[in-house]
Design a protein around this motif. Structure first.
Motif, PDB file in Angstrom:
ATOM      1  N   MET A   2      16.608   5.566 -13.187  1.00  0.00           N
ATOM      2  CA  MET A   2      16.612   4.228 -12.499  1.00  0.00           C
ATOM      3  C   MET A   2      16.936   3.206 -13.487  1.00  0.00           C
ATOM      4  N   TRP A   3      17.411   2.171 -13.042  1.00  0.00           N
ATOM      5  CA  TRP A   3      17.717   1.155 -13.901  1.00  0.00           C
ATOM      6  C   TRP A   3      17.581  -0.416 -13.124  1.00  0.00           C
ATOM      7  N   GLY A   4      17.114  -1.369 -13.955  1.00  0.00           N
ATOM      8  CA  GLY A   4      16.816  -2.918 -13.298  1.00  0.00           C
ATOM      9  C   GLY A   4      17.650  -3.526 -14.070  1.00  0.00           C
ATOM     10  N   GLU A   5      18.493  -4.504 -13.474  1.00  0.00           N
ATOM     11  CA  GLU A   5      19.206  -5.386 -14.188  1.00  0.00           C
ATOM     12  C   GLU A   5      18.684  -6.595 -14.389  1.00  0.00           C
ATOM     13  N   ALA A   6      19.233  -7.459 -15.510  1.00  0.00           N
ATOM     14  CA  ALA A   6      18.559  -8.809 -15.820  1.00  0.00           C
ATOM     15  C   ALA A   6      19.093  -9.632 -14.964  1.00  0.00           C
ATOM     16  N   PRO A   7      18.110 -10.640 -14.548  1.00  0.00           N
ATOM     17  CA  PRO A   7      16.928 -11.199 -15.459  1.00  0.00           C
ATOM     18  C   PRO A   7      15.732 -10.484 -14.980  1.00  0.00           C
ATOM     19  N   GLY A   8      15.921  -9.670 -14.124  1.00  0.00           N
ATOM     20  CA  GLY A   8      14.603  -8.707 -13.742  1.00  0.00           C
ATOM     21  C   GLY A   8      14.538  -8.425 -12.434  1.00  0.00           C
ATOM     22  N   MET A   9      13.551  -7.504 -12.241  1.00  0.00           N
ATOM     23  CA  MET A   9      13.350  -6.897 -10.819  1.00  0.00           C
ATOM     24  C   MET A   9      11.787  -6.704 -10.647  1.00  0.00           C
ATOM     25  N   THR A  10      11.350  -7.171  -9.385  1.00  0.00           N
ATOM     26  CA  THR A  10      10.118  -6.888  -8.916  1.00  0.00           C
ATOM     27  C   THR A  10      10.113  -5.349  -7.885  1.00  0.00           C
ATOM     28  N   CYS A  11       9.342  -4.315  -8.400  1.00  0.00           N
ATOM     29  CA  CYS A  11       9.542  -3.270  -7.514  1.00  0.00           C
ATOM     30  C   CYS A  11       8.160  -2.497  -7.486  1.00  0.00           C
ATOM     31  N   PRO A  12       7.503  -3.114  -6.267  1.00  0.00           N
ATOM     32  CA  PRO A  12       6.357  -2.332  -6.039  1.00  0.00           C
ATOM     33  C   PRO A  12       6.489  -0.603  -5.700  1.00  0.00           C
ATOM     34  N   TYR A  13       5.694   0.076  -6.324  1.00  0.00           N
ATOM     35  CA  TYR A  13       5.864   1.551  -6.223  1.00  0.00           C
ATOM     36  C   TYR A  13       4.645   2.149  -5.855  1.00  0.00           C
ATOM     37  N   VAL A  14       4.855   3.618  -5.316  1.00  0.00           N
ATOM     38  CA  VAL A  14       3.727   4.511  -4.962  1.00  0.00           C
ATOM     39  C   VAL A  14       3.994   5.855  -5.388  1.00  0.00           C
ATOM     40  N   HIS A  15       3.097   6.531  -6.114  1.00  0.00           N
ATOM     41  CA  HIS A  15       3.332   7.790  -5.879  1.00  0.00           C
ATOM     42  C   HIS A  15       2.208   8.469  -5.196  1.00  0.00           C
ATOM     43  N   PHE A  16       2.603   9.442  -4.442  1.00  0.00           N
ATOM     44  CA  PHE A  16       1.645  10.156  -3.479  1.00  0.00           C
ATOM     45  C   PHE A  16       2.287  11.661  -3.408  1.00  0.00           C
ATOM     46  N   ASP A  17       0.946  12.316  -2.559  1.00  0.00           N
ATOM     47  CA  ASP A  17       1.254  13.536  -1.984  1.00  0.00           C
ATOM     48  C   ASP A  17       1.234  13.358  -0.301  1.00  0.00           C
ATOM     49  N   LEU A  18       2.230  14.365   0.355  1.00  0.00           N
ATOM     50  CA  LEU A  18       1.965  14.241   1.935  1.00  0.00           C
ATOM     51  C   LEU A  18       1.067  14.849   2.334  1.00  0.00           C
ATOM     52  N   LEU A  19       0.610  15.935   1.551  1.00  0.00           N
ATOM     53  CA  LEU A  19      -0.234  17.090   1.881  1.00  0.00           C
ATOM     54  C   LEU A  19      -1.222  17.167   0.757  1.00  0.00           C
ATOM     55  N   TYR A  20      -2.567  16.480   1.306  1.00  0.00           N
ATOM     56  CA  TYR A  20      -3.653  16.467   0.378  1.00  0.00           C
ATOM     57  C   TYR A  20      -4.077  17.925   0.078  1.00  0.00           C
ATOM     58  N   ARG A  21      -4.315  18.343  -0.988  1.00  0.00           N
ATOM     59  CA  ARG A  21      -4.927  19.712  -1.394  1.00  0.00           C
ATOM     60  C   ARG A  21      -5.755  19.382  -2.434  1.00  0.00           C
ATOM     61  N   PRO A  22      -7.169  19.353  -2.106  1.00  0.00           N
ATOM     62  CA  PRO A  22      -8.164  19.249  -3.020  1.00  0.00           C
ATOM     63  C   PRO A  22      -8.229  19.810  -4.413  1.00  0.00           C
ATOM     64  N   SER A  23      -7.652  20.946  -4.409  1.00  0.00           N
ATOM     65  CA  SER A  23      -7.740  21.867  -5.732  1.00  0.00           C
ATOM     66  C   SER A  23      -6.332  21.325  -6.522  1.00  0.00           C
ATOM     67  N   HIS A  24      -5.368  20.826  -5.885  1.00  0.00           N
ATOM     68  CA  HIS A  24      -4.258  20.150  -6.489  1.00  0.00           C
ATOM     69  C   HIS A  24      -3.816  18.682  -6.835  1.00  0.00           C
ATOM     70  N   SER A  25      -4.263  18.160  -5.835  1.00  0.00           N
ATOM     71  CA  SER A  25      -3.784  16.566  -5.728  1.00  0.00           C
ATOM     72  C   SER A  25      -4.896  15.652  -6.934  1.00  0.00           C
ATOM     73  N   HIS A  26      -5.560  16.152  -7.410  1.00  0.00           N
ATOM     74  CA  HIS A  26      -6.491  15.175  -8.307  1.00  0.00           C
ATOM     75  C   HIS A  26      -6.004  15.199  -9.599  1.00  0.00           C
ATOM     76  N   TRP A  27      -4.652  14.758 -10.070  1.00  0.00           N
ATOM     77  CA  TRP A  27      -4.097  14.775 -11.547  1.00  0.00           C
ATOM     78  C   TRP A  27      -3.648  13.426 -11.487  1.00  0.00           C
ATOM     79  N   SER A  28      -3.589  12.746 -12.843  1.00  0.00           N
ATOM     80  CA  SER A  28      -3.205  11.378 -13.183  1.00  0.00           C
ATOM     81  C   SER A  28      -2.813  11.269 -14.566  1.00  0.00           C
ATOM     82  N   PHE A  29      -1.578  11.392 -14.653  1.00  0.00           N
ATOM     83  CA  PHE A  29      -0.443  11.177 -15.809  1.00  0.00           C
ATOM     84  C   PHE A  29       0.693  10.911 -15.467  1.00  0.00           C
ATOM     85  N   HIS A  30       1.391  10.196 -16.555  1.00  0.00           N
ATOM     86  CA  HIS A  30       2.766   9.594 -16.225  1.00  0.00           C
ATOM     87  C   HIS A  30       3.751  10.999 -16.830  1.00  0.00           C
TER      88      HIS A  30
END
Length: 128
Positions: free
Chosen positions: A80-108
């Motif tokens: 992805m690229w955003g052009e000058a002068p700038g961009m406002t882009c709300p975003y969401v990272h998510f799972d559609l199927l919650y799995r208690p054993s796999h869904s709890h990680w947090s890293f970029h």
């Protein structure tokens, strides 16, 4: 199997299994920017509130303008690229199927990470 969702007939088994899990989100105002090609473990939804940019998704080039919504499935190469002068882009990272054993990680996952390697078990399972 989880109980069916109200208002969903029994022919929609997948919908009855959906249990979304929000991993991270943001509402950034970014100057010109670039996120190098990568693959994710989860789903990504990006709304272009203002500004212009572009993306590649599974090799297809996409022009992004205010009001657009970009849906990126797990394990799909994207950039992805955003052009000058700038961009406002709300975003969401998510799972559609919650799995208690796999869904709890947090890293970029940085640009350039296209092979998931040892992280593969954390990847969202394929949907039918």
């Amino acid at each position: 199997m989880p109980a069916p969702l109200p208002g969903i007939d029994s022919g929609h088994e997948l919908l009855a299994q959906l249990r979304p899990y929000l991993r991270s989100c943001g509402n950034d105002r970014r100057p010109a920017w670039h996120m190098g090609e990568r693959c994710l473990l989860d789903y990504l939804l990006v709304f272009i509130k203002d500004g212009r940019g572009r993306a590649t998704l599974a090799g297809a080039e996409i022009t992004l303008e205010a009001g657009d919504l970009l849906w990126v499935p797990p394990k799909v190469r994207h950039e992805m690229w955003g052009e000058a002068p700038g961009m406002t882009c709300p975003y969401v990272h998510f799972d559609l199927l919650y799995r208690p054993s796999h869904s709890h990680w947090s890293f970029h996952i940085p640009g350039g990470a296209t092979e998931l390697g040892d992280l593969e078990p954390l990847c969202h399972p394929p949907l039918p």
